[in-house]
Design a protein around this motif. Structure first.
Motif, PDB file in Angstrom:
ATOM      1  N   TYR A  63       1.138  -1.052  -0.303  1.00 48.28           N
ATOM      2  CA  TYR A  63       0.305   0.354  -0.016  1.00 48.28           C
ATOM      3  C   TYR A  63       0.520   1.162  -0.059  1.00 48.28           C
ATOM      4  O   TYR A  63       2.164   1.456   0.459  1.00 48.28           O
ATOM      5  N   CYS A  75      -5.735   1.648  -2.014  1.00 44.92           N
ATOM      6  CA  CYS A  75      -7.253   1.252  -3.101  1.00 44.92           C
ATOM      7  C   CYS A  75      -7.537   1.710  -4.042  1.00 44.92           C
ATOM      8  O   CYS A  75      -8.274   0.705  -4.685  1.00 44.92           O
ATOM      9  N   THR A 120     -13.644   3.920   7.224  1.00 40.74           N
ATOM     10  CA  THR A 120     -12.696   3.297   8.232  1.00 40.74           C
ATOM     11  C   THR A 120     -12.882   4.142   8.576  1.00 40.74           C
ATOM     12  O   THR A 120     -11.398   4.163  10.216  1.00 40.74           O
ATOM     13  N   HIS A 126     -12.820   3.118   2.359  1.00 39.94           N
ATOM     14  CA  HIS A 126     -12.148   2.768   1.714  1.00 39.94           C
ATOM     15  C   HIS A 126     -13.045   1.239   0.389  1.00 39.94           C
ATOM     16  O   HIS A 126     -14.089   1.556   0.536  1.00 39.94           O
ATOM     17  N   SER A 140      -4.559  -3.888   1.067  1.00 39.73           N
ATOM     18  CA  SER A 140      -4.361  -4.051   2.624  1.00 39.73           C
ATOM     19  C   SER A 140      -3.070  -2.954   3.535  1.00 39.73           C
ATOM     20  O   SER A 140      -2.385  -3.402   2.399  1.00 39.73           O
ATOM     21  N   LYS A 143      -1.238  -6.273   4.359  1.00 38.33           N
ATOM     22  CA  LYS A 143      -0.753  -7.220   3.905  1.00 38.33           C
ATOM     23  C   LYS A 143      -0.596  -6.160   2.045  1.00 38.33           C
ATOM     24  O   LYS A 143      -0.049  -7.214   1.113  1.00 38.33           O
ATOM     25  N   SER A 148     -10.109 -10.874   0.910  1.00 32.65           N
ATOM     26  CA  SER A 148     -10.451 -10.935   2.003  1.00 32.65           C
ATOM     27  C   SER A 148     -11.746 -10.859   2.025  1.00 32.65           C
ATOM     28  O   SER A 148     -11.995 -10.505   1.128  1.00 32.65           O
ATOM     29  N   TRP A 155     -14.063  -5.565   8.266  1.00 31.95           N
ATOM     30  CA  TRP A 155     -14.294  -5.219   7.514  1.00 31.95           C
ATOM     31  C   TRP A 155     -15.982  -4.912   7.880  1.00 31.95           C
ATOM     32  O   TRP A 155     -16.593  -4.301   7.436  1.00 31.95           O
TER      33      TRP A 155
END
Length: 165
Positions: A63, A75, A120, A126, A140, A143, A148, A155
């Motif tokens: 990210y 994102c 978020t 997001h 993410s 990650k 997900s 979430w």
């Protein structure tokens, strides 16, 4: 209206109040344009296959706010790049503008390729791309590019809305 020129959307960002994970200033008119590679006749399986190809190519890319490359991506940038490269559809660049296009649908109506949005923070948002079986593709913070579950403990309470392009 032609396939090459679906719609014009004019939106002005109002400072940091509209911040999202892809919150880069967008001060110009946003044009939603369909490129020849995208055909409305694409079946769900074809779209799903293209999304999994994109995941395989980008898996784990970290990210980075404002990023648009394999050196880092946010994102909304990932959604932007994915729709352009895999489906031939040019979407707006930011989460805020992406949340304003298409048709809002119920969570129970989600299909492969729909955009899923989350709140978020007080003003941050997001976005990810729905795959199948309650899974979505996104970037993410921890990650990088990953898949997900919508019902994940993080979430699920943050789910905001879904948009079909």
């Amino acid at each position: 209206m032609t396939n090459r020129n679906i719609a014009y959307v004019v939106v002005y960002l109002y400072g940091s109040l509209l911040a999202g994970c892809g919150a880069l200033p967008e001060q110009e008119t946003v044009r939603l344009e369909v490129f020849p590679a995208y055909e409305r006749t694409d079946t769900t399986n074809v779209v799903k296959e293209k999304l999994y190809i994109q995941f395989d190519e980008w898996r784990g890319v970290r990210y980075k706010l404002g990023g648009l490359s394999r050196h880092g991506i946010d994102c909304s940038g990932f959604v932007y790049v994915t729709f352009k490269s895999q489906l031939g559809l040019h979407l707006p660049r930011t989460t805020h503008l992406q949340s304003k296009i298409g048709k809002e649908i119920r969570k129970s109506e989600l299909e492969t390729g729909d955009l899923v949005f989350f709140k978020t923070g007080f003003t941050s948002r997001h976005v990810g791309i729905y795959l199948e079986e309650n899974k979505f593709l996104h970037v993410s913070l921890r990650k990088g590019v990953t898949i997900s579950e919508l019902d994940n403990v993080y979430w699920k309470p943050r789910y905001w809305k879904a948009i079909r392009i």
